[in-house]
Scaffold this motif. Structure first.
Motif, PDB file in Angstrom:
ATOM      1  N   ILE A  39       0.849  -1.202   0.000  1.00 18.36           N
ATOM      2  CA  ILE A  39       0.000   0.000   0.000  1.00 18.36           C
ATOM      3  C   ILE A  39       0.880   1.245   0.000  1.00 18.36           C
ATOM      4  N   THR A  40       0.755   2.063  -1.048  1.00 21.46           N
ATOM      5  CA  THR A  40       1.502   3.312  -1.110  1.00 21.46           C
ATOM      6  C   THR A  40       0.581   4.433  -1.567  1.00 21.46           C
ATOM      7  N   ASP A  41       0.956   5.663  -1.259  1.00 20.02           N
ATOM      8  CA  ASP A  41       0.138   6.801  -1.671  1.00 20.02           C
ATOM      9  C   ASP A  41       1.015   8.030  -1.798  1.00 20.02           C
ATOM     10  N   LYS A  42       0.527   9.006  -2.604  1.00 21.76           N
ATOM     11  CA  LYS A  42       1.285  10.221  -2.859  1.00 21.76           C
ATOM     12  C   LYS A  42       1.208  11.163  -1.679  1.00 21.76           C
ATOM     13  N   GLY A  43       2.317  11.885  -1.475  1.00 16.92           N
ATOM     14  CA  GLY A  43       2.338  12.969  -0.517  1.00 16.92           C
ATOM     15  C   GLY A  43       2.170  14.299  -1.213  1.00 16.92           C
ATOM     16  N   GLU A  44       2.851  15.313  -0.692  1.00 14.80           N
ATOM     17  CA  GLU A  44       2.697  16.682  -1.189  1.00 14.80           C
ATOM     18  C   GLU A  44       3.446  16.930  -2.492  1.00 14.80           C
ATOM     19  N   VAL A  45       4.606  16.266  -2.676  1.00 14.96           N
ATOM     20  CA  VAL A  45       5.466  16.541  -3.833  1.00 14.96           C
ATOM     21  C   VAL A  45       5.881  15.256  -4.534  1.00 14.96           C
ATOM     22  N   PRO A  46       4.955  14.479  -5.133  1.00 12.68           N
ATOM     23  CA  PRO A  46       5.291  13.169  -5.696  1.00 12.68           C
ATOM     24  C   PRO A  46       5.860  13.161  -7.116  1.00 12.68           C
ATOM     25  N   ASN A  47       5.728  14.303  -7.830  1.00 14.81           N
ATOM     26  CA  ASN A  47       6.089  14.286  -9.252  1.00 14.81           C
ATOM     27  C   ASN A  47       7.572  13.982  -9.456  1.00 14.81           C
ATOM     28  N   GLY A  48       7.845  13.021 -10.352  1.00 22.61           N
ATOM     29  CA  GLY A  48       9.219  12.640 -10.669  1.00 22.61           C
ATOM     30  C   GLY A  48       9.737  11.474  -9.844  1.00 22.61           C
ATOM     31  N   TYR A  49       8.887  10.966  -8.965  1.00 25.95           N
ATOM     32  CA  TYR A  49       9.292   9.881  -8.070  1.00 25.95           C
ATOM     33  C   TYR A  49       8.300   8.714  -8.139  1.00 25.95           C
ATOM     34  N   ASN A  50       8.793   7.527  -7.766  1.00 26.85           N
ATOM     35  CA  ASN A  50       7.924   6.371  -7.591  1.00 26.85           C
ATOM     36  C   ASN A  50       8.412   5.550  -6.418  1.00 26.85           C
ATOM     37  N   VAL A  51       7.502   4.801  -5.806  1.00 28.18           N
ATOM     38  CA  VAL A  51       7.864   3.957  -4.679  1.00 28.18           C
ATOM     39  C   VAL A  51       7.216   2.588  -4.838  1.00 28.18           C
ATOM     40  N   SER A  52       7.704   1.660  -4.036  1.00 26.27           N
ATOM     41  CA  SER A  52       7.089   0.346  -3.923  1.00 26.27           C
ATOM     42  C   SER A  52       7.275  -0.124  -2.483  1.00 26.27           C
ATOM     43  N   ARG A  53       6.426  -1.033  -2.038  1.00 31.85           N
ATOM     44  CA  ARG A  53       6.540  -1.558  -0.672  1.00 31.85           C
ATOM     45  C   ARG A  53       6.142  -3.039  -0.716  1.00 31.85           C
ATOM     46  N   SER A  54       7.122  -3.858  -1.028  1.00 36.20           N
ATOM     47  CA  SER A  54       6.846  -5.298  -1.138  1.00 36.20           C
ATOM     48  C   SER A  54       7.011  -6.009   0.200  1.00 36.20           C
ATOM     49  N   THR A  55       7.748  -5.412   1.134  1.00 35.61           N
ATOM     50  CA  THR A  55       7.926  -5.995   2.460  1.00 35.61           C
ATOM     51  C   THR A  55       7.698  -4.930   3.521  1.00 35.61           C
ATOM     52  N   THR A  56       7.507  -5.343   4.766  1.00 45.30           N
ATOM     53  CA  THR A  56       7.364  -4.365   5.854  1.00 45.30           C
ATOM     54  C   THR A  56       8.640  -3.564   6.042  1.00 45.30           C
ATOM     55  N   GLU A  57       9.792  -4.196   5.813  1.00 46.33           N
ATOM     56  CA  GLU A  57      11.073  -3.566   6.142  1.00 46.33           C
ATOM     57  C   GLU A  57      11.549  -2.532   5.118  1.00 46.33           C
TER      58      GLU A  57
END
Lengths: 114, 113
Positions: A54-72
């Motif tokens: 589960i991921t979501d955008k914050g205030e300044v997300p443009n130009g970035y990406n994230v992933s969260r495959s594990t808790t750590e």
């Protein structure tokens, strides 16, 4: 416990290059965050995650990406680096629920895009 | 409505004096107000935090004063020491949900010996 660790500590990128900033926490925190810190501007939230998958955008997300495959782990990806992304990047994590609140920060990654 | 405004940007205090940093917020849904301390080259670390059910919280030489009606809160550092020289950030969040922090712009505090 190592807490929140970030790699690399420093990086210089050329315009248009890509890279991934790594973040790992060993406190079993569900919540994780990415911030950028620019001089005189405080910290701005880029992306956040409330749990694995589960991921979501914050205030300044443009130009970035994230992933969260594990808790750590919560890596931050820059696809096409631009000079405006020159900044210090901090990863943080926290407990869930009303007993939480305190965010634990990593030591940061200083990124320069030229 | 998500802003947190912090002042002053920089502050110089003599050793033993009182350092005062002020913050104002707009979002009345905020219910958690921490102060973070950051030394050069390090990540921010929680110094002290308050929830709006109390008007003051003290931990050693550090005190948060909170005024809910004015939507303001402040950090007081008593008997300021050279080791307190750092950048201080106020922040605010809602403890319900993702607890996203909204930070003030920061105050660079210098304590002269």
């Amino acid at each position: 416990n190592a807490g929140v660790t970030q790699t690399p500590k420093f990086r210089i990128l050329k315009i248009g290059q890509s890279m991934t900033l790594q973040c790992t926490q060993d406190m079993n925190h569900n919540y994780m965050y990415w911030y950028r810190q620019d001089p005189g501007m405080g910290l701005k939230l880029i992306y956040y995650s409330v749990g694995a998958g589960i991921t979501d955008k914050g205030e300044v997300p443009n130009g970035y990406n994230v992933s969260r495959s594990t808790t750590e782990d919560f890596p931050l990806r820059l696809e096409l680096a631009a000079p405006s992304q020159t900044s210090v990047y901090f990863c943080a994590s926290s407990w869930t629920g009303l007993a939480g609140g305190e965010q634990y920060f990593g030591p940061g990654t200083r990124l320069t895009v030229t | 409505q998500q802003q947190v405004k912090q002042s002053p940007q920089s502050l110089i205090v003599q050793k033993g004096g009182i350092s005062i940093i002020n913050c104002a917020y707009e979002n009345t849904a905020f219910d958690y107000f921490p102060w973070y301390q950051q030394f050069p080259g390090k990540g921010p670390a929680l110094l002290i935090a308050i929830r709006p059910d109390v008007s003051e919280k003290k931990e050693g030489r550090f005190t948060i004063s909170f005024n809910k009606s004015a939507k303001q809160f402040s950090l007081h550092i008593m008997d300021s020491q050279p080791g307190d020289s750092a950048t201080y950030f106020c922040a605010a969040s809602e403890l319900q949900g993702a607890q996203k922090l909204v930070f003030g712009q920061g105050t660079r505090l210098t304590i002269n010996p």
